[in-house]
Scaffold this active site. Structure first.
Site, short mmCIF file in Angstrom:
data_model
loop_
_atom_site.label_atom_id
_atom_site.label_comp_id
_atom_site.label_asym_id
_atom_site.label_seq_id
_atom_site.Cartn_x
_atom_site.Cartn_y
_atom_site.Cartn_z
N GLU A 232 0.89 -1.17 0.00
CA GLU A 232 0.00 0.00 0.00
C GLU A 232 0.93 1.22 0.00
OE1 GLU A 232 -3.32 -0.16 -0.05
OE2 GLU A 232 -3.57 -2.30 0.30
N CYS A 266 -1.91 9.38 2.06
CA CYS A 266 -1.58 8.81 0.75
C CYS A 266 -2.63 9.19 -0.29
CB CYS A 266 -1.43 7.31 0.86
SG CYS A 266 -2.82 6.53 1.68
P1 NAD Z 1 8.62 4.54 4.59
O1 NAD Z 1 8.56 3.68 3.40
O2 NAD Z 1 9.81 5.40 4.78
O3 NAD Z 1 8.52 3.67 5.94
C1 NAD Z 1 7.44 2.82 6.19
C2 NAD Z 1 7.89 1.71 7.14
O4 NAD Z 1 8.87 0.92 6.50
C3 NAD Z 1 8.51 2.19 8.44
O5 NAD Z 1 8.03 1.39 9.49
C4 NAD Z 1 9.99 1.97 8.21
O6 NAD Z 1 10.72 1.74 9.38
C5 NAD Z 1 9.97 0.71 7.37
N1 NAD Z 1 11.18 0.49 6.56
C6 NAD Z 1 12.13 1.38 6.17
N2 NAD Z 1 13.08 0.74 5.44
C7 NAD Z 1 12.72 -0.55 5.35
C8 NAD Z 1 13.27 -1.69 4.71
N3 NAD Z 1 14.40 -1.63 4.00
N4 NAD Z 1 12.61 -2.87 4.81
C9 NAD Z 1 11.47 -2.96 5.50
N5 NAD Z 1 10.88 -1.91 6.12
C10 NAD Z 1 11.51 -0.72 6.06
O7 NAD Z 1 7.29 5.40 4.58
P2 NAD Z 1 6.86 6.56 5.56
O8 NAD Z 1 7.68 7.78 5.28
O9 NAD Z 1 6.82 6.05 6.96
O10 NAD Z 1 5.34 6.82 5.11
C11 NAD Z 1 4.97 7.69 4.11
C12 NAD Z 1 4.62 6.93 2.85
O11 NAD Z 1 3.59 5.97 3.12
C13 NAD Z 1 4.03 7.84 1.77
O12 NAD Z 1 4.56 7.50 0.53
C14 NAD Z 1 2.54 7.53 1.82
O13 NAD Z 1 1.85 7.82 0.64
C15 NAD Z 1 2.56 6.07 2.13
N6 NAD Z 1 1.28 5.62 2.67
C16 NAD Z 1 0.50 4.82 1.91
C17 NAD Z 1 -0.75 4.43 2.39
C18 NAD Z 1 -1.64 3.52 1.59
O14 NAD Z 1 -2.52 2.92 2.19
N7 NAD Z 1 -1.47 3.40 0.28
C19 NAD Z 1 -1.18 4.86 3.63
C20 NAD Z 1 -0.34 5.69 4.37
C21 NAD Z 1 0.89 6.06 3.89
#
Ligand code: NAD
Length: 515
Positions: A232, A266
């Site tokens: 997502e 998002c």
């Molecule tokens: P991010 O991808 O930086 O981090 C998300 C999670 O992934 C965190 O818990 C982080 O610690 C973890 N993570 C980081 N590196 C990783 C790796 N190599 N392997 C596994 N996990 C890892 O995202 P963010 O900045 O926390 O959130 C913002 C983003 O999320 C935006 O792009 C937003 O659009 C998206 N988002 C999407 C939805 C949806 O339902 N489509 C909902 C909310 C947010």
């Protein structure tokens, strides 16, 4: 162990520290979750729904505490926290409680004529331990919606919140309302490093919400173990406004859709396309209403827009807007910080942005919208589809046929007509994206089934009968099979008579022993 400071996102004071989880903690979480799964496996959906009710009640009773914690770590406005975090989860939990038994019930499936006398069924079974990795923008909602879905389907969970908004202890506290789920939800704190170690524990599924950048890394790590992944990811959602709308209401929807949660959603509106014939009055009204928005956090429910939670996100927003300005875009509202010492970015409206600017080509994830005029239905469909993302969109028009036509043509996972971000407001609707916005669906029947695997059953009776397609193969049987196929799949009035005769002959031939 690496300590990570969790900060009040507005004052930047350290609230508490979490540690990157050790290898031992990671292993232990999976061991406990695997034991929890063995217990949960033996439960019925009804029993799990009873347990869900207890968690739902705990969330209801503690909603103000949840709001307090979320506001502290995210800096969002109190109303944003109450409505989207607490109410959103309660609404979804009630839907799950009411619908899970029906959606997860064993299903009867059609059995074709060629398999006459047998019965077919489908069971929807749990996957095992599901690893849920969450972002910081809706730290309670996204955590609880995915965790409750996994549990309802009979899975146990290892959950890793964002290191920016871990809400330390809150998820555990809510889950402790149900003894059944106590071992089944294991929260593991840390950064992406911890998440990578968790993936190495080979969960049955990874449910990831976050950026496309991280989604790609997860997919590639999971590929080594062939773990199914649901992604997502981010969006660049478009709002398409035709000439026959009520301008006041549509402007109000536009502002809320773009600025709710300070645009850190998002599915927030990032690109607005307005029909040329109403473009000027629309923009005037938008500017007028935008100027009235109140920015604050730690408020009593009377602030519209809160702060930007993550400092790196604030950098992205500032960079995109500044680049757009210097490349010739026209910033007609906002475009800067409220003040230098607080993470509030003014609600921003940008005209004349072009696709070579990051503000149009990449997710902004802030209180910023671009706006432009369009002249024809096809032109706005083409222009708004010209993006790598495809999460959700909205179409505004009195002409519902036209709105439906446009909705079908948009390359996105959801469309609200004459409203904004509202598909998410209905827990019965699936939520998820296309293109770089990810794949898989959460919520609705599809989302719940996504936390299961189907098991197909075919039940025959115990008898001495030998099946026609079993050995021995003989020339006679071959001819009879040819006649049977002709009767079953061919055309003509005599078809069913031929089917009965060849079927009976085949049946009797099949009972003859070899030789
Ligand atoms: P991010 O991808 O930086 O981090 C998300 C999670 O992934 C965190 O818990 C982080 O610690 C973890 N993570 C980081 N590196 C990783 C790796 N190599 N392997 C596994 N996990 C890892 O995202 P963010 O900045 O926390 O959130 C913002 C983003 O999320 C935006 O792009 C937003 O659009 C998206 N988002 C999407 C939805 C949806 O339902 N489509 C909902 C909310 C947010």
């Amino acid at each position: 162990m690496n300590a990570i400071a969790v900060k009040n996102s507005v004052t930047l004071e350290t609230l508490y520290e979490i540690n990157e989880s050790s290898d031992e903690q990671v292993k232990e979480a999976f061991q406990t979750a695997r034991q929890g799964f063995q217990d949960l496996k033996k439960t019925t959906v009804k029993e799990r729904v009873e347990a869900l009710k207890k968690v739902r009640d705990a969330i209801y009773e503690n909603r103000e505490l949840i709001v307090d914690k979320v506001v502290l770590e995210t800096g969002k406005s109190r109303t944003d926290a109450l409505v989207s975090e607490a109410m959103g989860v309660l609404d979804y939990a009630d839907w799950l409680i009411a619908n899970a038994p029906k959606i997860l019930a064993d299903e009867k499936a059609h059995t074709p004529l060629a398999l006459m006398g047998k019965k077919s069924k489908i069971y929807h079974e749990a996957l095992g331990v599901v690893l849920i990795i969450a972002p910081w923008n809706y730290p309670f909602n996204i955590a609880m919606v995915s965790i409750l879905t996994a549990l309802a389907a009979g899975n146990s969970v290892v959950f890793k919140p964002s290191e920016i908004t871990p809400l330390s202890g809150l998820i555990e506290e809510m889950m402790s309302a149900s003894p059944l789920f106590r071992q089944c939800v294991n929260v593991v704190y840390g950064t992406g490093l911890t998440a990578q170690k968790l993936i190495d524990q080979r969960p049955a599924k990874i449910f990831f919400t976050g950026s496309a950048r991280t989604g790609k890394k997860i997919l590639s790590q999971a590929a080594n173990y062939l773990i199914p992944v649901e992604l997502e990811l981010g969006g660049k959602d478009q709002m398409i406004v035709f000439e026959d709308v009520n301008i006041e209401r549509t402007v109000a929807g536009c502002l809320w859709g773009a600025m709710t949660n300070a645009g850190q959603s998002c599915t927030s509106v990032e690109r607005v396309y307005v029909h040329k014939s109403i473009y000027q009055p629309f923009v005037e009204k938008l500017k007028e209403e935008c100027a009235k928005l109140v920015l604050n956090s730690g408020d009593d429910g009377d602030a519209d827009i809160g702060g930007i939670t993550a400092d790196f996100q604030l950098d992205i927003i500032r960079k995109q807007v500044d680049e757009a300005k210097s490349a010739g875009a026209n910033v007609i509202a906002g475009g800067e910080m409220l003040s230098d010492d607080m993470p509030f970015y003014l609600p921003t409206i940008i005209e004349d942005a072009t696709t070579d600017m990051t503000v149009l080509s990449q997710e902004t994830f802030g209180p910023v919208l671009t706006i432009s005029a369009f002249t024809s239905e096809q032109a706005v469909i083409d222009e708004s589809n010209n993006t790598d993302f495809g999460l959700s969109a909205s179409v505004w028009s009195k002409d519902l046929k036209r709105a439906d036509r446009v909705a079908r043509a948009l390359e996105v996972g959801a469309v609200s007509i004459n409203n904004v971000m509202l598909t998410e407001g209905n827990p019965a609707l699936p939520f998820g994206g296309t293109k770089q916005s990810g794949f898989g669906r959460v919520k609705g029947a599809e989302g719940l089934r996504g936390m299961t695997q189907s098991k197909a059953l075919l039940v025959d009776t115990q008898s001495a009968k030998i099946e026609a397609n079993w050995y021995p193969y003989t020339r006679k049987k071959y001819q009879l099979f040819s006649q049977f196929i002709e009767a079953l799949f061919g055309k003509g009035l005599q078809k069913w008579v031929k089917f009965a005769i060849s079927g009976l002959k085949l049946e009797s031939e099949s009972q003859k022993p070899r030789g």
